[in-house]
Design an enzyme around this catalytic site. Sequence first.
Site, PDB file in Angstrom:
ATOM      1  N   ARG A  10      12.365  12.277  -1.502  1.00  0.00           N
ATOM      2  CA  ARG A  10      11.005  11.838  -1.170  1.00  0.00           C
ATOM      3  C   ARG A  10      10.153  12.996  -0.666  1.00  0.00           C
ATOM      4  O   ARG A  10       8.945  13.027  -0.861  1.00  0.00           O
ATOM      5  CB  ARG A  10      11.039  10.757  -0.076  1.00  0.00           C
ATOM      6  CG  ARG A  10      11.449   9.413  -0.574  1.00  0.00           C
ATOM      7  CD  ARG A  10      11.393   8.332   0.493  1.00  0.00           C
ATOM      8  NE  ARG A  10      12.173   7.192   0.032  1.00  0.00           N
ATOM      9  CZ  ARG A  10      11.763   6.309  -0.860  1.00  0.00           C
ATOM     10  NH1 ARG A  10      10.562   6.415  -1.372  1.00  0.00           N
ATOM     11  NH2 ARG A  10      12.542   5.321  -1.260  1.00  0.00           N
TER      12      ARG A  10
ATOM     13  N   ASP B 231       4.930   5.045  -9.339  1.00  0.00           N
ATOM     14  CA  ASP B 231       5.586   4.107  -8.426  1.00  0.00           C
ATOM     15  C   ASP B 231       7.003   3.796  -8.904  1.00  0.00           C
ATOM     16  O   ASP B 231       7.486   2.676  -8.777  1.00  0.00           O
ATOM     17  CB  ASP B 231       4.741   2.824  -8.354  1.00  0.00           C
ATOM     18  CG  ASP B 231       5.137   1.928  -7.191  1.00  0.00           C
ATOM     19  OD1 ASP B 231       5.714   2.450  -6.216  1.00  0.00           O
ATOM     20  OD2 ASP B 231       4.891   0.719  -7.263  1.00  0.00           O
TER      21      ASP B 231
ATOM     22  N   ASN C 116      -5.297   1.881   6.965  1.00  0.00           N
ATOM     23  CA  ASN C 116      -4.359   0.926   6.363  1.00  0.00           C
ATOM     24  C   ASN C 116      -3.259   1.641   5.575  1.00  0.00           C
ATOM     25  O   ASN C 116      -2.494   1.004   4.853  1.00  0.00           O
ATOM     26  CB  ASN C 116      -5.097  -0.066   5.465  1.00  0.00           C
ATOM     27  CG  ASN C 116      -5.859   0.601   4.331  1.00  0.00           C
ATOM     28  OD1 ASN C 116      -5.786   1.823   4.163  1.00  0.00           O
ATOM     29  ND2 ASN C 116      -6.602  -0.169   3.566  1.00  0.00           N
TER      30      ASN C 116
ATOM     31  N   LEU D 243      -1.974   5.144  -8.300  1.00  0.00           N
ATOM     32  CA  LEU D 243      -1.671   6.566  -8.236  1.00  0.00           C
ATOM     33  C   LEU D 243      -0.521   6.881  -9.173  1.00  0.00           C
ATOM     34  O   LEU D 243       0.380   6.060  -9.364  1.00  0.00           O
ATOM     35  CB  LEU D 243      -1.282   6.962  -6.805  1.00  0.00           C
ATOM     36  CG  LEU D 243      -2.414   6.973  -5.777  1.00  0.00           C
ATOM     37  CD1 LEU D 243      -1.858   7.165  -4.376  1.00  0.00           C
ATOM     38  CD2 LEU D 243      -3.431   8.063  -6.094  1.00  0.00           C
TER      39      LEU D 243
ATOM     40  N   CYS E 158     -14.157   3.374  12.352  1.00  0.00           N
ATOM     41  CA  CYS E 158     -14.029   2.039  11.732  1.00  0.00           C
ATOM     42  C   CYS E 158     -12.603   1.505  11.882  1.00  0.00           C
ATOM     43  O   CYS E 158     -11.631   2.220  11.658  1.00  0.00           O
ATOM     44  CB  CYS E 158     -14.391   2.124  10.254  1.00  0.00           C
ATOM     45  SG  CYS E 158     -14.167   0.574   9.356  1.00  0.00           S
TER      46      CYS E 158
ATOM     47  N   CYS F 173     -10.002  -2.739   8.778  1.00  0.00           N
ATOM     48  CA  CYS F 173      -8.723  -3.133   8.159  1.00  0.00           C
ATOM     49  C   CYS F 173      -7.726  -3.599   9.216  1.00  0.00           C
ATOM     50  O   CYS F 173      -7.025  -4.600   9.025  1.00  0.00           O
ATOM     51  CB  CYS F 173      -8.148  -1.997   7.315  1.00  0.00           C
ATOM     52  SG  CYS F 173      -7.864  -0.453   8.215  1.00  0.00           S
TER      53      CYS F 173
ATOM     54  N   CYS G 185      -1.626  -9.022  -1.460  1.00  0.00           N
ATOM     55  CA  CYS G 185      -2.733  -9.257  -0.523  1.00  0.00           C
ATOM     56  C   CYS G 185      -3.712  -8.090  -0.634  1.00  0.00           C
ATOM     57  O   CYS G 185      -3.298  -6.937  -0.721  1.00  0.00           O
ATOM     58  CB  CYS G 185      -2.193  -9.362   0.904  1.00  0.00           C
ATOM     59  SG  CYS G 185      -3.492  -9.524   2.146  1.00  0.00           S
ATOM     60  N   ASP G 186      -5.012  -8.407  -0.605  1.00  0.00           N
ATOM     61  CA  ASP G 186      -6.048  -7.373  -0.685  1.00  0.00           C
ATOM     62  C   ASP G 186      -6.922  -7.316   0.563  1.00  0.00           C
ATOM     63  O   ASP G 186      -7.951  -6.637   0.563  1.00  0.00           O
ATOM     64  CB  ASP G 186      -6.963  -7.619  -1.895  1.00  0.00           C
ATOM     65  CG  ASP G 186      -6.319  -7.255  -3.215  1.00  0.00           C
ATOM     66  OD1 ASP G 186      -5.417  -6.401  -3.219  1.00  0.00           O
ATOM     67  OD2 ASP G 186      -6.709  -7.831  -4.251  1.00  0.00           O
TER      68      ASP G 186
ATOM     69  N   CYS H  82      -6.963  -5.896   3.567  1.00  0.00           N
ATOM     70  CA  CYS H  82      -7.356  -4.623   4.186  1.00  0.00           C
ATOM     71  C   CYS H  82      -8.209  -3.770   3.249  1.00  0.00           C
ATOM     72  O   CYS H  82      -8.936  -2.883   3.695  1.00  0.00           O
ATOM     73  CB  CYS H  82      -6.132  -3.847   4.681  1.00  0.00           C
ATOM     74  SG  CYS H  82      -5.055  -3.222   3.389  1.00  0.00           S
TER      75      CYS H  82
END
Length: 311
Positions: free
Chosen positions: A61, A134, A155, A169, A192, A195, A242-243, A245
């Site tokens: 990694r 990925d 996030n 990516l 900010c 998120c 889930c979207d 954030c």
Amino acid sequence: MRNTTDLYAQIIKTQAKSLGFDFCGIAKAEFLEEEAPKLEAWLHENYHGKMAYMANHFDKRLDPTKLVDGAKTVVSLIYNYFPEKKLPEKEEDFKIAKYAYGQDYHHVIKDKLKRLLEILRDEIGEFGGRAFVDSAPVMERQWAQKTGIGWLGKNSLLLNRQMGSFFFLAELIIDLEVTADPPMVKDYCGTCTRCIDACPTDAIVQPGVVDGSKCISYFTIELKEEIPQDVKGKFENWVFGCDICQDVCPWNRFSKPHQEPKFDPHPDMMNFNRKDWEEITEATFNKVFSKSAVKRAKFSGFLRNLRFLQQ
């Protein structure tokens, strides 16, 4: 007169753009020294939950030369998936993460990466390398930041000033020496915390650190056993992924619809209401999601998620 490594960089970026990639950055392939203690601490806190594979290949990694012999360069690429139209998202509707609307990105983008490698070898000559999307222990977001195409948001996702974060990516790790881009060192999130404030399961434990085992995407995709009762009522009807954030992130006001027909949802999905989801059969599931990443949950996992939301 420009040197060869500059020329290679221009060729790579030009060809990546011709294949539909929105951004392309280049970094020297080297050990990610700053990331080693962060990854170790994240694993030590068990933030990977039941994702045992996250603890595997620790060295790989962090070191691209362990993935590709003689690696000299990491090419980081962005591919947009923001949809032109969202699926119905009334309060009672079940929701699916936008990345899973269309065909599985692993296949779509891997094909493009293979094509990119072919084109580059035709133009530059033979060189060694591998394409990743990925699909291996590559720290994608960290490499993307190192190549200058974005920064890590609170996030923990990569953010890009022109596009926000609704993109995939991908990487090429190659044994060709190429002129590197400067890394992104500025954090444009500022003060900010939208998120962090919006996450219903409090998965963002500190800026840039996500407890994966608390994330709705983890519960609805990665977790293979029953979803724990202590998160009941917190999913806001997300049945796969889930979207939240990303939806609340101010940078995503710059998101523009993708130009990839393969990422368009199955026509049947656009008209699905809550009742259709609740009554979905295995035949319908297989038809609608035949090429989708949703298949990762399998029909049984999808039903489990639906049942959990209906309790």
